[in-house]
Design an enzyme around this catalytic site. Structure first.
Site, PDB file in Angstrom:
ATOM      1  N   GLY A  31       0.361  -0.803   0.046  1.00 28.62           N
ATOM      2  CA  GLY A  31      -0.221   0.078   0.096  1.00 28.62           C
ATOM      3  C   GLY A  31       0.628   1.137  -0.127  1.00 28.62           C
ATOM      4  O   GLY A  31       1.304   1.407  -1.150  1.00 28.62           O
ATOM      5  N   THR A  55       4.814   1.968   4.368  1.00 26.84           N
ATOM      6  CA  THR A  55       4.816   2.760   5.793  1.00 26.84           C
ATOM      7  C   THR A  55       5.136   1.499   6.821  1.00 26.84           C
ATOM      8  O   THR A  55       5.248   1.922   8.129  1.00 26.84           O
ATOM      9  CB  THR A  55       4.189   3.980   6.171  1.00 26.84           C
ATOM     10  OG1 THR A  55       2.547   3.534   5.961  1.00 26.84           O
ATOM     11  CG2 THR A  55       4.624   4.521   4.840  1.00 26.84           C
ATOM     12  N   GLU A  87       0.718  11.182   5.507  1.00 25.72           N
ATOM     13  CA  GLU A  87       0.823  11.372   4.342  1.00 25.72           C
ATOM     14  C   GLU A  87       0.784  10.094   3.278  1.00 25.72           C
ATOM     15  O   GLU A  87       0.777  10.403   2.288  1.00 25.72           O
ATOM     16  CB  GLU A  87       2.515  11.989   4.048  1.00 25.72           C
ATOM     17  CG  GLU A  87       2.761  13.455   5.082  1.00 25.72           C
ATOM     18  CD  GLU A  87       3.325  13.788   5.611  1.00 25.72           C
ATOM     19  OE1 GLU A  87       4.177  14.742   3.993  1.00 25.72           O
ATOM     20  OE2 GLU A  87       4.146  13.385   6.080  1.00 25.72           O
ATOM     21  N   ARG A 132      -4.557  -2.887  11.555  1.00 25.17           N
ATOM     22  CA  ARG A 132      -5.939  -2.490  12.263  1.00 25.17           C
ATOM     23  C   ARG A 132      -5.405  -0.239  12.911  1.00 25.17           C
ATOM     24  O   ARG A 132      -4.774  -0.411  14.136  1.00 25.17           O
ATOM     25  CB  ARG A 132      -5.806  -3.039  13.694  1.00 25.17           C
ATOM     26  CG  ARG A 132      -6.564  -4.507  13.385  1.00 25.17           C
ATOM     27  CD  ARG A 132      -6.566  -5.189  14.803  1.00 25.17           C
ATOM     28  NE  ARG A 132      -7.670  -4.798  16.240  1.00 25.17           N
ATOM     29  CZ  ARG A 132      -8.760  -4.650  16.261  1.00 25.17           C
ATOM     30  NH1 ARG A 132      -9.342  -5.987  15.103  1.00 25.17           N
ATOM     31  NH2 ARG A 132      -9.394  -4.278  16.816  1.00 25.17           N
ATOM     32  N   VAL A 156      -6.269  -9.251  -0.710  1.00 24.72           N
ATOM     33  CA  VAL A 156      -5.844  -7.785  -0.406  1.00 24.72           C
ATOM     34  C   VAL A 156      -7.337  -6.938  -0.319  1.00 24.72           C
ATOM     35  O   VAL A 156      -8.393  -7.419  -0.930  1.00 24.72           O
ATOM     36  CB  VAL A 156      -5.898  -7.658  -2.072  1.00 24.72           C
ATOM     37  CG1 VAL A 156      -5.538  -5.928  -2.595  1.00 24.72           C
ATOM     38  CG2 VAL A 156      -4.639  -8.777  -2.988  1.00 24.72           C
ATOM     39  N   TYR A 209       4.184   5.533  23.552  1.00 28.70           N
ATOM     40  CA  TYR A 209       4.578   5.048  22.354  1.00 28.70           C
ATOM     41  C   TYR A 209       6.150   5.772  22.643  1.00 28.70           C
ATOM     42  O   TYR A 209       7.158   6.845  22.921  1.00 28.70           O
ATOM     43  CB  TYR A 209       5.417   6.789  21.696  1.00 28.70           C
ATOM     44  CG  TYR A 209       5.176   6.376  19.984  1.00 28.70           C
ATOM     45  CD1 TYR A 209       3.651   5.742  19.463  1.00 28.70           C
ATOM     46  CD2 TYR A 209       6.061   6.075  19.128  1.00 28.70           C
ATOM     47  CE1 TYR A 209       3.587   5.822  17.926  1.00 28.70           C
ATOM     48  CE2 TYR A 209       5.761   5.815  17.340  1.00 28.70           C
ATOM     49  CZ  TYR A 209       5.215   6.330  17.279  1.00 28.70           C
ATOM     50  OH  TYR A 209       4.701   5.813  15.614  1.00 28.70           O
TER      51      TYR A 209
END
Lengths: 672, 633
Positions: free
Chosen positions: B211, B214, B281, B292, B348, B553
């Site tokens: 996709g 990233t 982006e 998810r 897909v 994080y």
């Protein structure tokens, strides 16, 4: 030798130990008052969040854990929650310390005076102090000193104050509270008091555990307690108690702190203040209740020379590294952490193993004085029936031989390097005048031959000296224990087969695991270590599957087997008692007096040589071993105390196996 | 397109313009030197067309506009100019073209990095270093006849052989390539995908959906053990909005669309999805579904599982979709949940219907300074308890606060710097905050103006109870900008021997503080033990709040000079950090997914039976492992 290559990494000779510094030396040369009043600014935990005792109390009483338990208790008992809360705060009040610097300064002053008269020196390894300082800064710290004397915890605080380290809070038994004034003084110097037993009391346990955990988590102060739970009367390390260790490990296991550092501390006394007190206690004179007046009566001890003290701060142990790969901390993910839970099997094993490792660490860094070796030799010579004692030169020769052997076995021996051996021996003997007598150049135990009273009283008087002496020998036991078990195994198995010797070793080790510190599940390692040491000292050769004694090995083996002989015979005589004299209704309480009577009888008739068997410690340990092995069962008997049910066949066969009359396999079979 | 609508008459287009400027707020450079624009009410902007408003769809040859061995657009990067000052190039972002004076000192101070010690990347992709493609002739022949575009050009293949894990980018910078896909196909619509999957099944070819690329879980790595021909299925050309249903507030979109395009196109109609992951982006709708994903503004709009109404997915067994678009169904386990998080192992995702909302009238940033992290967490917990979390609320720890500070662009006037000085004085001296302990929460409010102001007051009141001081909109805004440029910053770090990455978890509230402290400490300790010569950067933020817990994080980076195998050390430390997370009650992942990087912990995470359940679905849906990326299980 192949053996050597494999095990060389565990060569105890290579153990690096720090040097000592005498802290009394400076005290003798400068003002005690200035010392007591000097500026005290210890390094503290880097994430210290709390510094007042009052805040600490609030934090404990408001903790989720305690609030949860209070609700539970009030539900169960039907009592009002406020009432239970009040109870909790009363418990805390009774327990909590209130560390005050002024009291510490008072102690610093008076203890200096006392220490200077009692001891020649108090030696501390300064590198250990530096490590400790570092550790205190990094993580919450738990100090774990060995416990041989009342002195221990005052001494600990004294040393930490001297080195400008954070003063610990110390878990002390409630019995100190009996000494009114002193109890409060101790409280103000950082002691907190816990009841000796509070088995079922949920609330008490909650307050107590939360109190300790909170001090640890907030970095309030290092927490100090005695792994052994009580003072060892025999100078052997005691089987560790797990309650407090469990509590202090908990914050790490539940992720509330990154790590907890445990610091084993070994305190060795050249001469123990309570020396004969302990012996009498072991012989059945009950321990006097702690009282202030009793303490003053003990004043006469002030006039004597107690030699030196060595305090060794061991390598800090990270609980995180201990738990690495052993405990799956995810097990705490599924229940809120403030809800008290019984620790699982995995945790129990882990805590138990860790406790043994820590006690072993204490043992290894205990400083042994030449006297310890002399005591061992004098006891053996006595039992071998040398009339009139040993000639001084002979004793010196034996001592030098034993010095070398003990060093090879990794003992932390402080033998003056430059003095001639004869001088070392005589100065050691002079410090312990009460236990030895020297006449015409011959040395023997000071067993008061004359003494009035019946033969039984005479026997007990002698036993006091023997047990006192044995307590010094015991200080060295951990050094020789594994090789001695091997030596005994070789003798009892009457075979050269390595496997058979191992079986025998394993049996003995199992039998004695209530008596000595033997890490659970480490039989193979212990066996290998023992083999390695005896091969290294040249006493054994182990080609392939055989175990052979060398020419010069006989002396070593004889010494080693003799050192365990009192225990071996002691256990046998206890077995014999259970077989011959135990009635159906023998209770726990009756056991010690009855077995003592039995043993006195045998000692008087001469069928037993070792007065050491009179030690209630040995008797209780042997009973515990028999209970553990299932040869004796404890049957709960209604309102009365539990009675002991003896499986005579099994006890008999254990006795025979101990005596080498039965091969070890038979004993194992008898167990089934 | 927004640019085409400038001066347009309809209200809808005007709102679209407003919306664009809002997005521009955290994506783009300020318009005409008015940095405070976002702090005020959004005015219609009739300004000149921005570079960003041009056609920005993802081209088939991504390498034309994006870096092949780093993050993001080729024209945007950090560098140290001749004067030794840090600068961000390009025109796309707020920070673009600006000097960042504090960055050099921060890098030197934090990592012990030095401008003298450079570790430059291999500049050009050397096609010879790439294994020739292992093509399945029959498959290629049949594919040709369908007319679906494909390529086995080396650059195209390399581009799709990786995500953005540290080890992947590090290898690219060194010019090292492992197994790469043998060809790339670009389906244009659902039916193209059906054809491709049929052909792949027929010829037993391995398919790996791609996709936005990233991924940070090694999900795109080609399995070493794969011997079949590997085809990367790039969904980027399936990027149309098929319809918008204003009655039900839903939109039907092809799953290849990337986040920023989806928002832009919807904004033109006056709507938004509100789904804004930090990677928006470049990341695609299909990728969000497959992993998810979670968006920054989930407090208002929800995470992907809350947003999705209908999914169409092509699997080797055929197409799976529900028969209706009811808002909730009680029809056994929700089959969408087999799809969401399947990480490309089942098929897909081709089309998705998702919820949309009218664009918010008003947006406002904010920030609060707390004396320490503990207080900050307590405040966030209270905000969550009262269920009054703004669109976004994040709490950065002290190190990250300093990091954000270092990224402050050069201030133009003496007055501003004077004001900054005063603020600092007020907080540290007057309020007694320890500059080495204080931490900052950044806030983003969204909605109609009145409610936003009311909401803002409520949150600030709660913050005040925990010793929090309002610290201005600018700080807040900069905090959010950080998330878009941090990935670029990693490339700069790597130019100077600094490697690092982020990872995340979710954890119950009562463990937030413990996990933050322990994981950070574990990282520092592991680095030391593994021989890292310089103290690492080990920092965290609480980045999402939930009723029962929070998402945390972590950023972790270190200077690797003196290490022979820095990536291995990095991986060991990250592994240890993940173990620490799990031991402290944290989850395996909140939104990054499992991929291959975290597979080893799956069994412990979901139990044997859970694994069996997932495995049996895989076995039924894809018995021949056509979707053979070997993620997850």
């Amino acid at each position: 030798m192949a053996q050597e290559a494999v095990y060389s990494h565990r060569d105890p000779m290579l153990k690096k130990r720090d040097d000592f510094e005498d802290i009394l030396e400076e005290r003798r040369n400068s003002s005690d008052l200035r010392y007591a009043l000097r500026c005290y600014t210890p390094v503290v935990y880097k994430e210290l969040t709390l510094c007042k005792s009052g805040e600490l109390r609030d934090l404990v009483l408001q903790s989720d854990h305690l609030r949860y338990v209070i609700t539970q208790v009030s539900k169960e008992t039907g009592a009002d929650a406020d009432e239970v809360q009040g109870e909790a705060s009363a418990i805390l009040e009774e327990m909590a310390h209130c560390l005050q610097l002024s009291t510490v300064r008072f102690f610093a002053f008076t203890l200096t005076k006392i220490f200077k008269t009692l001891f020649r020196s108090i030696c501390v390894n300064e590198e250990g102090i530096q490590r400790l300082q570092q550790a205190i800064h990094e993580h919450p710290v738990v100090l774990l000193p060995s416990h041989r004397s009342y002195m221990d915890f005052l001494l600990m605080s004294y040393i930490l104050y001297t080195y400008d380290l954070a003063l610990p809070v110390i878990a002390a038994g409630m019995d100190f509270m009996g000494m009114k004034f002193v109890g409060e003084m101790l409280r103000m110097s950082g002691a907190f008091f816990i009841r000796r037993s509070f088995g079922g009391d949920k609330l008490y346990w909650a307050v107590f555990s939360e109190y300790v955990r909170t001090m640890l988590k907030t970095g309030f102060a290092p927490v100090e307690f005695f792994l052994e739970g009580t003072r060892s009367r025999t100078a052997k390390s005691l089987t560790p108690k797990l309650g407090l260790l469990n509590i202090v490990m908990d914050p790490f296991l539940k992720g509330e702190v990154f790590d907890v550092t445990l610091v084993p501390v070994s305190i060795s006394y050249e001469r123990i203040l309570e020396e004969s007190l302990y012996a009498r206690e072991l012989l059945g004179v009950p321990k006097p209740k702690e009282s202030t007046s009793g303490l003053f009566k003990a004043r006469k001890v002030l006039s004597e020379d107690y030699g030196s003290i060595h305090v060794y701060f061991g390598q800090p142990v990270s609980v995180r590294s201990l738990a690495e790969g052993r405990v799956n901390r995810c097990q705490f993910n599924l229940t809120p952490r403030h809800i008290p839970q019984r620790p699982g099997e995995e945790i129990n094993h882990f805590v138990n193993d860790s406790a043994f490792r820590l006690v072993r660490a204490q043992e290894e860094n205990m400083v042994l004085k030449p006297w310890v070796l002399l005591a061992s030799l004098l006891l053996q010579n006595h039992h071998h029936g040398q009339k009139g004692g040993t000639a001084l030169e002979e004793l010196t020769e034996q001592a030098v031989w034993l010095r070398d052997l003990s060093r090879q076995c990794g003992a932390f021996l402080h033998w003056p390097e430059h003095a001639p051996p004869s001088e070392v021996v005589s100065s050691s003997l002079s410090l312990h005048q009460g236990l030895v007598s020297i006449s015409e150049g011959r040395v023997q135990l000071a067993l008061e031959q004359g003494g009035q009273g019946g033969p039984e009283e005479k026997l007990l008087n002698q036993a006091v000296v023997v047990l006192s002496c044995a307590s010094y020998r015991n200080q060295a036991l951990h050094v020789f224990l594994r090789p001695a078990l091997l030596a005994l195994a070789i003798v009892t198995s009457s075979s050269n087969n390595r496997q058979e010797v191992y079986n025998s070793f394993s049996f003995l080790r199992n039998m004695f695991s209530n008596e000595f510190i033997l890490c659970p599940g480490a039989t193979v390692q212990d066996f290998e270590e023992a083999c390695y040491l005896l091969v290294k000292t040249g006493a054994l050769q182990i080609p392939q599957q055989e175990v052979l004694i060398t020419e010069r090995g006989h002396r070593t083996l004889a010494f080693l087997t003799s050192i365990l002989d009192p225990f071996l015979q002691g256990y046998q005589v206890v077995c014999r008692f259970l077989c011959e004299e135990a009635t159906e209704a023998l209770t726990d309480k009756q056991f010690v007096p009855a077995v003592r009577k039995f043993i006195i009888k045998h000692l008087l008739t001469g069928t037993l040589r070792y007065a050491e068997a009179l030690s209630s410690d040995l008797q209780k340990n042997s009973l515990a071993a028999l209970l553990r092995l299932g040869a004796v069962r404890r049957v709960k008997g209604g309102a009365e105390q539990g009675t002991l049910k003896v499986n005579k066949v099994m006890v008999n066969s254990l006795e025979d196996t101990l005596g080498g009359k039965l091969p070890t396999q038979k004993a194992a079979a008898a167990r089934l | 397109m927004a640019s085409n609508s400038s001066g347009g008459g309809s209200d809808r287009q005007r709102t679209a313009q407003q919306r664009l400027s809002i997005i521009a707020g955290h994506l783009q450079r300020p318009v005409d030197g008015n940095p405070a624009i976002l702090a005020e009410e959004c005015k219609a902007q009739e300004s000149k067309p921005d570079a960003s408003s041009e056609e920005r769809r993802v081209p088939r040859r991504r390498q034309e506009i994006m870096k092949w061995n780093g993050w993001g657009y080729s024209d945007s990067r950090f560098l140290f100019n001749k004067k030794g000052q840090a600068e961000f190039t390009g025109k796309r972002y707020r920070l673009s073209g600006m000097i960042i004076p504090g960055l050099k000192d921060w890098m030197e101070g934090t990592f012990g990095a030095s401008l003298q010690h450079k570790a430059p990347a291999t500049p050009i992709l050397n096609s010879n270093a790439i294994q020739p493609p292992n093509l399945h002739e029959a498959f290629v022949e049949e594919l040709k006849s369908t007319g679906i575009p494909f390529s086995h050009d080396a650059e195209d293949r390399v581009f799709r052989a990786h995500g953005h894990c540290l080890h992947e980018i590090f290898a690219l910078r060194e010019g090292k390539f492992g197994r790469v896909p043998d060809m790339v196909v670009w389906p244009n619509c659902h039916n193209d995908v059906v054809k491709i999957v049929e052909l792949a099944c027929k010829h037993n070819v391995c398919l790996i959906p791609y996709g936005g690329g990233t991924s940070v879980s090694s999900a795109l790595e080609c399995p070493h053990e794969e011997t079949r021909s590997i085809v990367s299925l790039d969904t980027s050309q399936m990027n149309r909005i098929l319809w918008i249903d204003e009655k039900n507030l839903t939109v039907h979109v092809e799953a290849g669309i990337v986040g920023q395009d989806l928002e832009r196109l919807l904004n033109e109609s006056g709507y938004c999805t509100g789904h804004e992951p930090d990677s928006m982006e470049f990341s695609s709708l299909g990728g969000w579904v497959a992993t998810r994903a979670s968006g920054m503004k989930k407090n208002i709009y929800g995470n992907i599982e809350d947003l999705v109404v209908h999914i169409k997915m092509v699997t080797p067994r055929g197409v799976i979709e529900k028969s209706c678009m009811g808002p909730r169904m009680s029809t056994g386990p929700d089959v969408h949940h087999f799809i969401m998080g399947s990480e490309g192992t089942l098929g897909v995702v081709t089309e998705v219907t998702m919820k949309i909302r009218p664009m918010p009238e008003y947006q406002k940033y904010g920030s609060v300074v707390f004396p320490n992290f503990e207080q900050g967490v307590a405040c966030l917990r209270e905000v969550a308890r009262q269920r009054c979390a703004p669109a976004s609320i994040r709490l950065m720890d002290n190190e990250q606060f300093k990091f954000g500070h270092a990224l402050k662009p050069q201030v133009s006037s003496i007055f501003t710097s004077f004001l900054d000085g005063l603020k600092k004085l007020y907080i540290t001296k007057f309020k007694g905050f320890d500059p080495n302990r204080l931490c900052v929460a950044t806030l983003l409010f969204e909605g109609d103006r009145e409610k936003v102001l009311q909401h803002e007051k409520q949150v600030y009141d709660i913050a005040a109870k925990f010793g929090g001081l309002a610290a201005g909109e600018d700080n807040g805004q900069r905090g959010y900008m950080l998330t878009f440029v941090i990935a670029y910053l990693r490339d700069l770090g790597m130019d100077y021997y600094v490697i690092g990455e982020s990872f995340e978890t979710s954890v119950p509230w009562d463990r937030v503080l413990d996990i933050c402290r322990n994981v950070k400490a574990r990282i520092v300790r592991e680095c030391k033990e593994k021989g890292v010569q310089f103290p690492p950067l080990s920092t965290c933020r609480v980045t999402q709040t939930y009723d029962a817990g929070a998402c945390v994080y972590f950023y972790f980076a270190f200077n690797y000079r003196g290490l022979s195998d820095p990536v291995h050390v990095y991986e060991q430390v990250e592994h240890a950090a993940r173990e620490e997370i799990l031991a402290n009650g944290g989850s395996l992942s909140h939104h990054h997914g499992v991929g291959k990087l975290r597979k080893e912990w799956m069994r412990d995470t979901i139990s044997n039976v859970g694994m069996g359940m997932l495995k049996s679905v895989k076995d039924y849906v894809d018995p021949n492992n056509i979707f053979g990326n070997r993620n997850l299980l």
